[in-house]
Scaffold this motif. Structure first.
Motif: not given
Ligand code: SF4
Ligand code: SF4
Ligand code: SF4
Lengths: 521, 74
Positions: A83-85, A98-101, A138-145
């Motif tokens: 969820x985090x971005x 919840x989407x950064x894209x 919904x965020x960025x997968x790599x901001x939530x590694x």
């Protein structure tokens, strides 16, 4: 994917899971074995290896995200564990989606990695065509590694045949390339909307990097440098990279040709240019400032102008970050967290394999039918190119009722064959609150650039209205293969033009429906 | 002082939770909250409060005036 386009990547967000949407990441690949055509641009959705190297072809042939054609036969799903971005995009409103894209994703529920792994097993056991698992927010997968890689770890252990992919805005990508390679991730999608920080400053209000928030041109410069560096690092390691771009008229539309060159030169394997989604009610910055999205023909023109450079993906449905599904069927209600947690999952690799072999056979039959029909086009010379729409539930067949279609597949017909060029969604219009009359008008607007619409069945009323609008409703190919039927119809069309029975004319533009593909309620 | 989260604005994205150097942020009833006893406004760690830097909704991680300035032990 994509995700930087709102969380999409493929990245949307939350209500019921939608298998339809899941499938949407399929892309076209190039050189799809056209016969006797004009060459490179004709790959449409063919199933042939064409000029792809064998190792890449092996990776992509059953991947719904790589070709519209594979998309008819295989499914993918997203799990919303991230969820985090770490950046903010003007086309994303995390307050609501919840989407950064760029896709207006809405996830109904966030999942823990353990819940996600269970969900993947449950879906894969129920839907044997489910071959790909993607994480796209919904965020960025790599901001939530931690969450992203824990999910990959659990799935690699329990369902080793499922391919993994992820979609990222790229900011954190260079830091995670080795881990991505370690998990044998099948492909990575990076959302790249610019390579010029001045343009980037109009798209990204800020990025958060190394404990600091950057804004303006400085933020965009940081982002583009990290994205391109990450792309290079991935392709150097032989990991397939797809690039998603959101087309924002007046902001980056012209510039995307340059983006296309930049990513191609760094080894990206596929480019997916998606239309901006910016309805005011989504509450995004672009929605509120009245920034418009492109029309269907503007989008197609840009995709066409990039096509000589590299493979273009045309079947993106900008699905949500929790999408689950096969084209034309909605399985979302079966896989809510409550239900999954109660399910007895029996993951049977062998029966999945057997089923997929059957699918493969059906697919080869379809290719053979198309090839046969194509050969009959060989002698015909004509400059006419036109679009037709198709109502389909998948498997490459014309098997959907006009009134039930949530989307239409659009094919461009010419003497080199039938080439898939996109899809037009009409789902919301057909749902409650609209009279039949209204929904028909919106359907016509969505396919107004098409000469014909192929359906399994159609009622008398809509038939007449379509004819009045200049669109030929064709139901004589019900339950037959799409491309073969389209080519047969096109031959007859050309004959009629030659004999003077009909006159060929250009059709107008069409509307792109705003909003993500969501499950019908 | 410490920071607090305006619950009505929080999207529950959890971005702040991971960035807090003092593990002061946790999820409660669907949104995130700050434990005032643990928050140090990030003083000693970073120039700016990390929760506010990473939060996608402006003015959601704000100074909580009801606490005296930086009460946590240094
Ligand atoms: S269709 Fe588009 S939005 Fe959906 S997963 Fe594929 S690339 Fe992402
Ligand atoms: S200000 Fe710093 S210490 Fe306080 S809650 Fe936010 S991140 Fe944690
Ligand atoms: S970063 Fe902001 S929106 Fe996200 S959980 Fe923290 S307070 Fe809520």
């Amino acid at each position: 994917m994509d995700a930087a386009t709102g969380r999409e990547e493929l990245g949307g967000g939350g209500g019921p899971v939608n298998l339809d949407a899941v499938m949407q990441q399929v892309a076209e690949h190039k050189g799809c074995g056209t016969q006797g055509g004009s060459g490179k641009a004709s790959c449409g959705s063919g199933a042939g290896q064409g000029d792809l190297p064998t190792d890449i072809w092996e990776k992509v042939k059953n991947h719904p995200c790589y070709s519209e054609e594979a998309h008819h036969h295989y499914a993918r799903m997203h799990v919303a564990v991230a969820p985090a971005c770490n950046i903010q995009c003007n086309y994303c409103n995390r307050k609501y989606d919840c989407a950064n894209e760029s896709r207006p994703g809405v996830v109904s529920e966030k999942l823990t990695p353990e819940q996600a792994a269970k969900k993947v097993l449950a879906v894969a056991s129920t839907i044997p065509q489910m071959t790909v698992l993607g994480i796209a927010g919904p965020g960025d997968p790599l901001a939530n590694p931690e969450k992203t890689f824990k999910t990959f770890e659990l799935i690699a252990k329990s369902a080793p045949d499922i391919k993994l992919c992820l979609s990222t805005n790229g900011l954190a990508l260079p830091d995670h390339v080795d881990t991505i390679a370690g998990f044998n991730v099948d492909h990575v999608t990076i959302t790249i909307n610019m390579v010029d920080p001045e343009i980037g400053a109009k798209i990204y209000p800020w990025v958060y990097w190394k404990h600091k928030r950057y804004t303006g041109v400085e933020a965009a410069k940081l982002l583009t440098d990290r994205q391109l560096q990450g792309l290079e690092m991935l392709t150097e390691r032989g990991i397939l990279c797809k690039v998603n771009s959101v087309m924002i008229p007046g902001v980056n539309d012209q510039h995307l040709v340059e983006v296309n060159k930049a990513v191609k030169s760094r080894g990206a394997f596929l480019h997916n240019i998606m239309p901006l989604i910016s309805a005011p009610e989504h509450g995004t910055v672009f929605g509120l400032t009245g920034q418009r999205g492109p029309s269907a023909q503007e989008l197609k023109a840009l995709q066409d102008s990039c096509e000589g450079e590299m493979n273009m993906m045309r079947h993106c449905r900008q699905c949500r970050a929790d999408a689950v599904g096969l084209l034309g069927e909605d399985r979302s209600a079966e896989f809510t967290t409550d239900k999954i947690m109660e399910m007895e999952v029996n993951y049977d690799l062998e029966s999945r394999k057997a089923y997929q072999e059957m699918v493969e056979k059906e697919r080869q039959d379809k290719v053979a039918a198309k090839q046969e029909e194509l050969e009959t086009l060989a002698g015909i010379a004509s400059d006419i190119k036109l679009l037709v729409a198709v109502a389909t539930k998948g498997s490459g067949l014309i098997n959907e009722h006009f009134g039930h279609a949530k989307e239409f597949q659009v094919y461009e017909l010419s003497t080199s064959g039938a080439k898939f060029v996109g899809h037009r969604r009409v789902d919301l219009y057909c749902q409650g609150g609209y009279g039949d009359e209204d929904s028909l008008e919106t359907v016509i607007r969505a396919i107004n650039d098409c000469h014909a619409v192929f359906v399994a069945k159609i009622g008398g009323c809509p038939k007449n209205d379509l004819l009045t609008a200049g669109i030929d409703p064709v139901d004589q190919f019900a339950h037959e293969f799409i491309e073969k039927s389209a080519i047969t119809w096109f031959k007859t069309y050309l004959e009629k033009v030659n004999t003077g029975e009909i006159e060929h004319y250009e059709r107008g533009d069409a509307e792109i429906r705003q909003g993500a593909l969501i499950a019908a309620q | 002082m410490t920071l607090k989260i305006v619950a009505s604005q929080c999207t529950s994205c959890s971005a702040c939770e991971a960035e807090c150097p003092n593990v002061a942020i946790y999820e409660k009833n669907g949104t995130f909250v700050i434990n005032p006893k643990k928050c140090t406004e990030c003083i000693g760690h970073f120039d700016k409060p990390q929760c506010a830097e990473v939060c996608p909704v402006d003015n959601t991680c704000i100074i909580d005036e009801s606490y005296p300035r930086y009460q946590a032990a240094v």
